[in-house]
Design a protein around this motif. Structure first.
Motif, mmCIF file in Angstrom:
data_model
loop_
_atom_site.group_PDB
_atom_site.id
_atom_site.type_symbol
_atom_site.label_atom_id
_atom_site.label_comp_id
_atom_site.label_asym_id
_atom_site.label_seq_id
_atom_site.Cartn_x
_atom_site.Cartn_y
_atom_site.Cartn_z
ATOM 1 N N PRO A 68 -52.160 14.089 27.063
ATOM 2 C CA PRO A 68 -52.107 14.982 29.040
ATOM 3 C C PRO A 68 -51.292 14.513 29.571
ATOM 4 O O PRO A 68 -51.472 15.950 29.993
ATOM 5 N N PHE A 69 -50.324 13.980 29.328
ATOM 6 C CA PHE A 69 -49.233 13.976 30.991
ATOM 7 C C PHE A 69 -48.114 14.300 30.646
ATOM 8 O O PHE A 69 -47.057 14.457 31.030
ATOM 9 N N LEU A 70 -48.201 14.863 29.479
ATOM 10 C CA LEU A 70 -46.581 15.399 28.888
ATOM 11 C C LEU A 70 -46.453 16.871 29.350
ATOM 12 O O LEU A 70 -44.989 16.868 30.316
ATOM 13 N N HIS A 82 -42.251 6.795 32.320
ATOM 14 C CA HIS A 82 -43.851 6.719 32.811
ATOM 15 C C HIS A 82 -45.309 6.652 32.516
ATOM 16 O O HIS A 82 -45.707 6.495 32.467
ATOM 17 N N ILE A 83 -44.942 8.145 31.142
ATOM 18 C CA ILE A 83 -46.471 8.388 30.046
ATOM 19 C C ILE A 83 -46.146 7.651 28.639
ATOM 20 O O ILE A 83 -46.807 7.873 27.584
ATOM 21 N N VAL A 84 -45.292 6.666 28.289
ATOM 22 C CA VAL A 84 -44.779 6.171 27.329
ATOM 23 C C VAL A 84 -45.504 4.629 27.475
ATOM 24 O O VAL A 84 -45.084 4.228 28.278
ATOM 25 N N VAL A 85 -46.181 3.732 26.712
ATOM 26 C CA VAL A 85 -46.680 2.537 26.772
ATOM 27 C C VAL A 85 -45.369 1.748 25.194
ATOM 28 O O VAL A 85 -45.589 2.105 24.118
ATOM 29 N N PRO A 86 -45.035 0.614 25.403
ATOM 30 C CA PRO A 86 -43.645 0.336 24.718
ATOM 31 C C PRO A 86 -44.634 -1.269 23.555
ATOM 32 O O PRO A 86 -45.677 -1.842 24.377
ATOM 33 N N LEU A 87 -45.097 -0.579 22.557
ATOM 34 C CA LEU A 87 -45.813 -1.288 21.756
ATOM 35 C C LEU A 87 -46.391 -2.709 22.321
ATOM 36 O O LEU A 87 -47.227 -3.820 22.082
ATOM 37 N N VAL A 187 -41.971 32.157 25.395
ATOM 38 C CA VAL A 187 -42.981 32.587 24.457
ATOM 39 C C VAL A 187 -43.676 31.500 23.946
ATOM 40 O O VAL A 187 -43.151 30.765 23.345
ATOM 41 N N PHE A 188 -45.430 31.384 24.430
ATOM 42 C CA PHE A 188 -46.504 30.355 24.118
ATOM 43 C C PHE A 188 -47.586 30.756 22.902
ATOM 44 O O PHE A 188 -48.033 31.514 23.169
ATOM 45 N N ILE A 189 -46.874 30.121 21.686
ATOM 46 C CA ILE A 189 -48.434 30.968 20.798
ATOM 47 C C ILE A 189 -49.319 29.702 20.732
ATOM 48 O O ILE A 189 -48.820 28.555 19.898
ATOM 49 N N GLY A 190 -50.530 29.985 21.321
ATOM 50 C CA GLY A 190 -51.205 29.366 20.930
ATOM 51 C C GLY A 190 -52.224 28.964 21.889
ATOM 52 O O GLY A 190 -51.902 28.757 23.015
ATOM 53 N N GLY A 191 -53.476 29.337 22.609
ATOM 54 C CA GLY A 191 -54.672 29.749 24.206
ATOM 55 C C GLY A 191 -55.001 28.343 23.324
ATOM 56 O O GLY A 191 -56.244 28.845 25.240
ATOM 57 N N GLY A 192 -55.057 27.195 23.634
ATOM 58 C CA GLY A 192 -55.785 26.039 23.601
ATOM 59 C C GLY A 192 -55.355 25.084 25.015
ATOM 60 O O GLY A 192 -54.584 25.819 25.900
ATOM 61 N N TYR A 193 -55.639 23.858 24.839
ATOM 62 C CA TYR A 193 -55.644 22.799 26.106
ATOM 63 C C TYR A 193 -53.486 23.102 26.435
ATOM 64 O O TYR A 193 -53.389 23.455 27.032
ATOM 65 N N ALA A 194 -53.085 22.740 25.431
ATOM 66 C CA ALA A 194 -51.707 21.642 25.036
ATOM 67 C C ALA A 194 -50.694 23.433 25.628
ATOM 68 O O ALA A 194 -50.160 23.267 26.445
ATOM 69 N N GLY A 195 -50.820 25.064 24.322
ATOM 70 C CA GLY A 195 -50.288 26.256 25.505
ATOM 71 C C GLY A 195 -50.195 26.408 26.523
ATOM 72 O O GLY A 195 -49.368 26.618 27.535
ATOM 73 N N ILE A 196 -51.612 26.366 26.950
ATOM 74 C CA ILE A 196 -51.806 26.602 28.784
ATOM 75 C C ILE A 196 -51.426 25.375 29.632
ATOM 76 O O ILE A 196 -50.941 26.247 30.442
ATOM 77 N N GLU A 197 -51.563 24.438 29.252
ATOM 78 C CA GLU A 197 -50.979 23.087 30.666
ATOM 79 C C GLU A 197 -49.305 23.374 30.101
ATOM 80 O O GLU A 197 -48.928 23.285 31.574
ATOM 81 N N ALA A 198 -48.810 23.150 28.963
ATOM 82 C CA ALA A 198 -47.836 23.516 28.632
ATOM 83 C C ALA A 198 -46.598 24.453 29.456
ATOM 84 O O ALA A 198 -45.989 24.342 30.446
ATOM 85 N N MET A 199 -47.724 25.755 29.441
ATOM 86 C CA MET A 199 -46.865 26.783 29.669
ATOM 87 C C MET A 199 -46.845 26.838 31.108
ATOM 88 O O MET A 199 -46.049 27.885 31.952
#
Length: 467
Positions: A68-70, A82-87, A187-199
């Motif tokens: 979600p923070f990408l 800061h958005i990765v957790v070392p396993l 151009v961003f293809i895909g209008g879900g959460y991932a595409g909209i937030e990234a764009m």
């Protein structure tokens, strides 16, 4: 397998308890170290007594990415590390195996994993957790594989950030009008959460960067969002989707619904509505599909390729195999439709992970397993700095309040206190200081400059002469 089940007590058959052969402690193998796998492992470490079971986590990466923070990492609001957790640092009571699972043989309680050096290792289990997540669902569109980039990994997020900013650098330095227009078309293809937030985040970042270029203006950029269905953000109500669309369009972003991509060959975009143009940045965020590793397993799957599960998160027809998240078809007990399945959302996935871990502990101790039941609470989305859209328990929030809720919600959901502190620090520094908008393209080919220097022909220097 049938004879082994017949030898169990009735209570063990009902709960799936499977003691290890010879009285040894049972081995719990978790396939996937993403958010679900990490949550399961952390909860098991907390609830199991020392020596009660052996936990093994297998994933091709040695870290978990908080997806979600990408978008904020791509925009520079958050440091990517800061958005990765070392396993290994987080799962100190577990064995972490960096490998790709290539086959699951449920009949023999064994899976095959390919290690980083290419060798194969056969891993046996007593309890198996299948949570490999999902991958981008690409379509056979000409040019997509050559020109497109996904937005599911930290590498893709960093690449897009550097790529977008480098387009501004090149465009500001060229007098070729046609090339300039191509460079500044995103151009961003895909209008879900991932595409909209990234764009939205990358457009916000670019808008902030443009004033640093004397030869560029924000009006020179063209941002286009393409969605095949009739609306964007299907995760929220239609009015909230329309609000989001209006916000994007007020910022100059073109939102094309009921539109599909016909071809992307050589970066020339041809759309079903007749529009054609050249673009140097093409991001694909049009959905996901279960991890293809599941195709090499004998576990039951539905028409979408997801592992079929019971409400207790056990894989149908098994007692000791569990699944959750994007790769699992879990019945939605809160729906009036008896055939409804839980949506592939992060909210469901993390809550399923907690129930799954509790059910494993219950099965090992011979207790009753419980059903997963959770009504979707709503959704929150960030749309760039100080803008957002949220719908939680029917309450709609817009603008700054929604943006604040988006950050607060996801900060609370981060898996470790270390990450929470680091990201909060990033946000606090962002208040008095502008985020840096500089492209570091050499990150994607760090040896290029050295290779050019090493291959330069000419007379040897004094330092290069022997003797």
């Amino acid at each position: 397998m049938a004879s082994e089940t017949d030898q169990q007590t009735p209570e063990q058959q009902s709960t799936g308890s499977t003691p290890g052969p010879g009285g040894r402690k049972p081995r719990i193998v978790i396939v996937g170290g993403g958010h679900v796998g990490l949550t399961v492992a952390m909860r098991l470490q907390k609830q199991l007594e020392p020596g009660e079971a052996r936990i093994t986590v297998i994933d091709p990466q040695s870290h978990m990415t908080y997806q979600p923070f990408l978008p904020e990492a791509a925009a520079g609001s958050i440091e990517p590390r800061h958005i990765v957790v070392p396993l290994r640092q987080t799962l100190r009571r577990s064995e972490v195996l960096t490998a790709q699972v290539t086959c699951i043989d449920y009949g023999n309680r064994e899976l095959t994993a390919t290690l980083a050096d290419g060798t194969e290792e056969h891993v046996t289990y007593d309890v198996l957790v299948v949570v490999p997540g999902s991958v981008s669902k690409a379509l056979p569109i000409p040019g997509l594989s050559e020109r497109g980039v996904g937005f599911k990994t930290i590498g893709e997020a960093i690449y897009l950030r550097n790529h977008v900013l480098s387009r501004l650098d090149i465009a500001a330095s060229t007098s070729d009008v046609k090339l300039r227009r191509r460079l500044l078309t995103f151009v961003f293809i895909g209008g879900g959460y991932a595409g909209i937030e990234a764009m939205a985040e990358l457009e916000s970042m670019s808008r902030e960067a443009v004033p640093s270029y004397r030869t560029l203006d924000t009006g020179d950029m063209r941002w286009i969002l393409i969605e095949a269905t009739g609306r964007i953000m299907p995760e929220v109500s239609a009015p909230m989707g329309e609000y989001t669309r209006r916000i994007l369009e007020e910022r100059g972003i073109e939102v094309k619904t009921d539109t599909t991509v016909k071809t992307l060959t050589d970066g020339h975009v041809v759309l079903s509505d007749g529009d054609e143009f050249d673009a140097d940045t093409i991001a694909w965020t049009a959905g996901v599909k279960p991890h293809p590793m599941l195709e090499d397993s004998d576990l039951p799957r539905d028409a979408k390729g997801r592992v079929e599960c019971t409400p207790k998160l056990q894989v149908r027809g098994t007692q000791e195999v569990f699944a959750a998240g994007d790769c699992a078809a879990v019945p939605d007990l809160t729906s009036d439709d008896e055939d409804a399945m839980c949506s592939p959302s992060a909210q469901h996935a993390v809550r399923q992970a907690r129930v799954l871990a509790d059910n494993i502990v219950a099965s090992l101790r011979g207790h009753e397993l419980r059903d997963y039941r959770h009504r979707h609470a709503g959704s929150v989305a960030g749309l760039g700095l100080y803008q957002g859209a949220a719908e939680v328990y029917g309450i709609k929030l817009k603008g700054l309040p929604a943006w604040v809720l988006h950050r607060v919600y996801h900060l609370a959901k981060l898996p470790t206190a270390r990450l929470k502190a680091r990201i909060l620090g990033d946000w606090l520094l962002e208040l008095p200081l502008r985020r840096q908008t500089v492209a570091l393209g050499e990150l994607h080919d760090p040896r290029a400059e050295f290779v050019r220097a090493a291959n330069t022909r000419g007379l040897p220097s004094e330092h290069g002469r022997a003797g």
